[in-house]
Design an enzyme around this catalytic site. Sequence first.
Site, PDB file in Angstrom:
ATOM      1  N   GLU A 112     -10.915  11.670   3.353  1.00 18.66           N
ATOM      2  CA  GLU A 112     -10.954  10.304   3.866  1.00 18.66           C
ATOM      3  C   GLU A 112     -10.015  10.242   5.068  1.00 18.66           C
ATOM      4  O   GLU A 112      -8.813  10.476   4.948  1.00 18.66           O
ATOM      5  CB  GLU A 112     -10.457   9.330   2.794  1.00 18.66           C
ATOM      6  CG  GLU A 112     -10.495   7.902   3.270  1.00 18.66           C
ATOM      7  CD  GLU A 112      -9.823   6.932   2.317  1.00 18.66           C
ATOM      8  OE1 GLU A 112      -8.680   7.208   1.887  1.00 18.66           O
ATOM      9  OE2 GLU A 112     -10.432   5.911   2.010  1.00 18.66           O
ATOM     10  N   GLU A 117      -7.985   1.567  -7.566  1.00 18.72           N
ATOM     11  CA  GLU A 117      -9.003   1.439  -6.504  1.00 18.72           C
ATOM     12  C   GLU A 117      -8.517   2.325  -5.375  1.00 18.72           C
ATOM     13  O   GLU A 117      -7.604   1.949  -4.637  1.00 18.72           O
ATOM     14  CB  GLU A 117      -9.054  -0.001  -5.984  1.00 18.72           C
ATOM     15  CG  GLU A 117      -9.516  -1.013  -6.994  1.00 18.72           C
ATOM     16  CD  GLU A 117     -10.931  -1.501  -6.718  1.00 18.72           C
ATOM     17  OE1 GLU A 117     -11.585  -0.927  -5.828  1.00 18.72           O
ATOM     18  OE2 GLU A 117     -11.361  -2.429  -7.398  1.00 18.72           O
ATOM     19  N   CYS A 177     -11.904   1.184   2.625  1.00 15.78           N
ATOM     20  CA  CYS A 177     -12.121   2.182   1.568  1.00 15.78           C
ATOM     21  C   CYS A 177     -13.598   2.536   1.455  1.00 15.78           C
ATOM     22  O   CYS A 177     -13.958   3.680   1.241  1.00 15.78           O
ATOM     23  CB  CYS A 177     -11.604   1.659   0.240  1.00 15.78           C
ATOM     24  SG  CYS A 177     -12.329   0.075  -0.213  1.00 15.78           S
ATOM     25  N   LYS A 199       3.708  -5.855  -5.234  1.00 17.65           N
ATOM     26  CA  LYS A 199       4.351  -5.165  -4.117  1.00 17.65           C
ATOM     27  C   LYS A 199       3.313  -4.909  -3.038  1.00 17.65           C
ATOM     28  O   LYS A 199       2.468  -4.017  -3.150  1.00 17.65           O
ATOM     29  CB  LYS A 199       4.945  -3.818  -4.555  1.00 17.65           C
ATOM     30  CG  LYS A 199       5.763  -3.203  -3.436  1.00 17.65           C
ATOM     31  CD  LYS A 199       5.747  -1.700  -3.433  1.00 17.65           C
ATOM     32  CE  LYS A 199       4.884  -1.064  -2.408  1.00 17.65           C
ATOM     33  NZ  LYS A 199       5.089  -1.383  -1.008  1.00 17.65           N
TER      34      LYS A 199
HETATM   35  P1  NAD Z   1      -0.961   4.295   0.225  1.00 13.77           P
HETATM   36  O1  NAD Z   1      -1.437   4.964  -1.008  1.00 13.77           O
HETATM   37  O2  NAD Z   1      -0.108   5.044   1.158  1.00 13.77           O
HETATM   38  O3  NAD Z   1      -0.107   2.987  -0.159  1.00 13.77           O
HETATM   39  C1  NAD Z   1      -0.642   1.957  -0.955  1.00 13.77           C
HETATM   40  C2  NAD Z   1       0.508   1.206  -1.602  1.00 13.77           C
HETATM   41  O4  NAD Z   1       1.190   2.094  -2.492  1.00 13.77           O
HETATM   42  C3  NAD Z   1       1.557   0.702  -0.620  1.00 13.77           C
HETATM   43  O5  NAD Z   1       2.019  -0.562  -1.053  1.00 13.77           O
HETATM   44  C4  NAD Z   1       2.655   1.749  -0.736  1.00 13.77           C
HETATM   45  O6  NAD Z   1       3.934   1.259  -0.421  1.00 13.77           O
HETATM   46  C5  NAD Z   1       2.581   2.099  -2.202  1.00 13.77           C
HETATM   47  N1  NAD Z   1       3.103   3.435  -2.545  1.00 13.77           N
HETATM   48  C6  NAD Z   1       3.186   4.522  -1.728  1.00 13.77           C
HETATM   49  N2  NAD Z   1       3.695   5.572  -2.429  1.00 13.77           N
HETATM   50  C7  NAD Z   1       3.939   5.133  -3.685  1.00 13.77           C
HETATM   51  C8  NAD Z   1       4.437   5.752  -4.877  1.00 13.77           C
HETATM   52  N3  NAD Z   1       4.810   7.043  -4.909  1.00 13.77           N
HETATM   53  N4  NAD Z   1       4.515   5.016  -6.004  1.00 13.77           N
HETATM   54  C9  NAD Z   1       4.124   3.725  -6.000  1.00 13.77           C
HETATM   55  N5  NAD Z   1       3.657   3.076  -4.909  1.00 13.77           N
HETATM   56  C10 NAD Z   1       3.553   3.781  -3.766  1.00 13.77           C
HETATM   57  O7  NAD Z   1      -2.254   3.718   0.948  1.00 13.77           O
HETATM   58  P2  NAD Z   1      -2.316   2.917   2.329  1.00 13.77           P
HETATM   59  O8  NAD Z   1      -2.156   3.870   3.451  1.00 13.77           O
HETATM   60  O9  NAD Z   1      -1.437   1.722   2.256  1.00 13.77           O
HETATM   61  O10 NAD Z   1      -3.834   2.378   2.281  1.00 13.77           O
HETATM   62  C11 NAD Z   1      -4.933   3.153   2.623  1.00 13.77           C
HETATM   63  C12 NAD Z   1      -5.626   3.657   1.371  1.00 13.77           C
HETATM   64  O11 NAD Z   1      -6.007   2.565   0.541  1.00 13.77           O
HETATM   65  C13 NAD Z   1      -6.911   4.387   1.677  1.00 13.77           C
HETATM   66  O12 NAD Z   1      -6.949   5.583   0.948  1.00 13.77           O
HETATM   67  C14 NAD Z   1      -7.993   3.438   1.196  1.00 13.77           C
HETATM   68  O13 NAD Z   1      -9.202   4.035   0.824  1.00 13.77           O
HETATM   69  C15 NAD Z   1      -7.320   2.766   0.053  1.00 13.77           C
HETATM   70  N6  NAD Z   1      -7.987   1.501  -0.274  1.00 13.77           N
HETATM   71  C16 NAD Z   1      -8.851   1.476  -1.352  1.00 13.77           C
HETATM   72  C17 NAD Z   1      -9.540   0.304  -1.662  1.00 13.77           C
HETATM   73  C18 NAD Z   1     -10.506   0.237  -2.821  1.00 13.77           C
HETATM   74  O14 NAD Z   1     -10.885  -0.863  -3.203  1.00 13.77           O
HETATM   75  N7  NAD Z   1     -10.932   1.356  -3.385  1.00 13.77           N
HETATM   76  C19 NAD Z   1      -9.331  -0.845  -0.890  1.00 13.77           C
HETATM   77  C20 NAD Z   1      -8.459  -0.782   0.184  1.00 13.77           C
HETATM   78  C21 NAD Z   1      -7.789   0.406   0.486  1.00 13.77           C
END
Ligand code: NAD
Length: 494
Positions: free
Chosen positions: A393, A261, A296, A185
């Site tokens: 963050e 992650e 991230c 997804k």
């Molecule tokens: P997010 O947590 O809002 O969403 C990530 C994914 O999770 C999306 O596909 C979203 O639709 C899904 N999602 C949202 N709520 C959910 C739920 N309740 N249950 C299941 N899935 C759900 O994050 P974002 O805004 O898309 O991305 C930014 C974040 O990603 C930042 O915190 C960043 O640090 C992190 N990130 C981490 C890494 C790493 O390798 N550590 C890499 C890239 C991004």
Amino acid sequence: MNWRETAAAVRWNIKPFIDGRFSASTSNEYFETVNPATEVPLSRVSAGSVADVDQAVRIARRRFDDGCWSELSPGRRAQALLKLADLIVAHRTEIALLDSLEMGKPIRAALRDAGELAPLLLRSWAGFADKLLGTSAPLSGHTLSLNTYEPRGVIGAITPWNFPIVNAVYKCGPALAAGNTIVLKPSELSPSSALKLAELALEAGIPGGVLNVVTGTGATVGIALAQHMDVDLLSFTGSTATGRKILELSGRSNGKPVLLECGGKSPQVVFDDVDDLDAVADAVVHSALWNQGQVCGAHTRLLAHETIKDELLRKVVMRAKEYRPEDPLNEATTFGPLASPGQRSRVKAYIEQGLKAGAQAVLKGSIQEAGGCYVAPTVFDRVASEMSIVRDEIFGPVLCVQSFATEAEAIAQANATEYGLAATVWTRDLGRGKRLARAVRAGNIAVRTSGKEDSGSGVVLSRAPRKASGFGSELGLEGLQSYSTLKSVTFSGA
Ligand code: NAD
């Protein structure tokens, strides 16, 4: 290439890709995506449903059990993944354009993601496919025990929007190399390149139904996947807040193992023995601001020794001013808009909180409120560790600067965070570099003596986030191990 003309000709096809074909969601519902560079509606996305997730998991289970992928020799799986890497390169302009339009990434950076980074990663995992060696132990003259790795089964994968094609490959590469089937997804903001990846996987010889993509929101598709009773492992990249929800969903369903992650707030620690402050300033600013700070591992806390802080800050501000947000479809652009209006509001709110708390904005970036989510960099001085701009963050172009007097103080400040993703230490004293590498609680530490680095070298080495940044490894051989499970078999008798 005339990117605007090519963009106008894109035919969007955003719907679930299950069992090797596109089909509209059973929900019959749609939502709109918006181009963050213009804030004009971009595409209609078929909103996936719980029934779509069930269907995708059923197909992925069937394909896993029939062995069409899981029982191929690792060498054959590697061949298909190498072909997939070549196909990604061949389709890099299309993939880059999709990512740029959906999340505002400058087209040149998007081309690097699609044409270099994603294939580099995929080839690395392909190379590890036949190196997942087990162990054996003779327990007695008549008994032999073997430990072998087996694929886990059906993997659920959930990805964010900041590096769309790379995030998709990051999940699919090690999971496929280890022999699993997948239901992916992607973020609702940037689903198209993941769909393209699934199409190309078919062309590369990966059987239909091995890699399925369900488009839609986290609230429906993400939750359905994370709490599915027939998903064997859930691999998540995204915010820490969502990662914690995923853990709960796993615990409340079948207790599937989880790879997380999550977010970061990484420090750059600069000691006073560095000899080229200009090179350090270049690297500090790049590390905080690339991808508009939506990384991230962005190093958004600069900790500088008190004797060099003012000079370094001056150099940092000078460079940060040069990161002017521009149209991502212009090939000269290196700094684009933020990924969405929501992201702009989030960053704006943090900047306001910082000012209200008494931090000094030595550079206050402009924020465009309409017609494009353009936010120029902000640099804060005189911050305190309890301020939200230092603690949280932000995931945008905001850098906080603090100073320290002693090594012990530097370590304490570096560790004064709930996150544990990465850190960089600048010093020419390798003894001090080693001490900090041990003392800083993060999974990926760079000790740097100069501004130059070989950015390709870390790709195959695994690392594991710590604390609120998550756990588990996905790069390298450890990545394949994470997507596998050990089986112990004992042969005994005369
Ligand atoms: P997010 O947590 O809002 O969403 C990530 C994914 O999770 C999306 O596909 C979203 O639709 C899904 N999602 C949202 N709520 C959910 C739920 N309740 N249950 C299941 N899935 C759900 O994050 P974002 O805004 O898309 O991305 C930014 C974040 O990603 C930042 O915190 C960043 O640090 C992190 N990130 C981490 C890494 C790493 O390798 N550590 C890499 C890239 C991004």
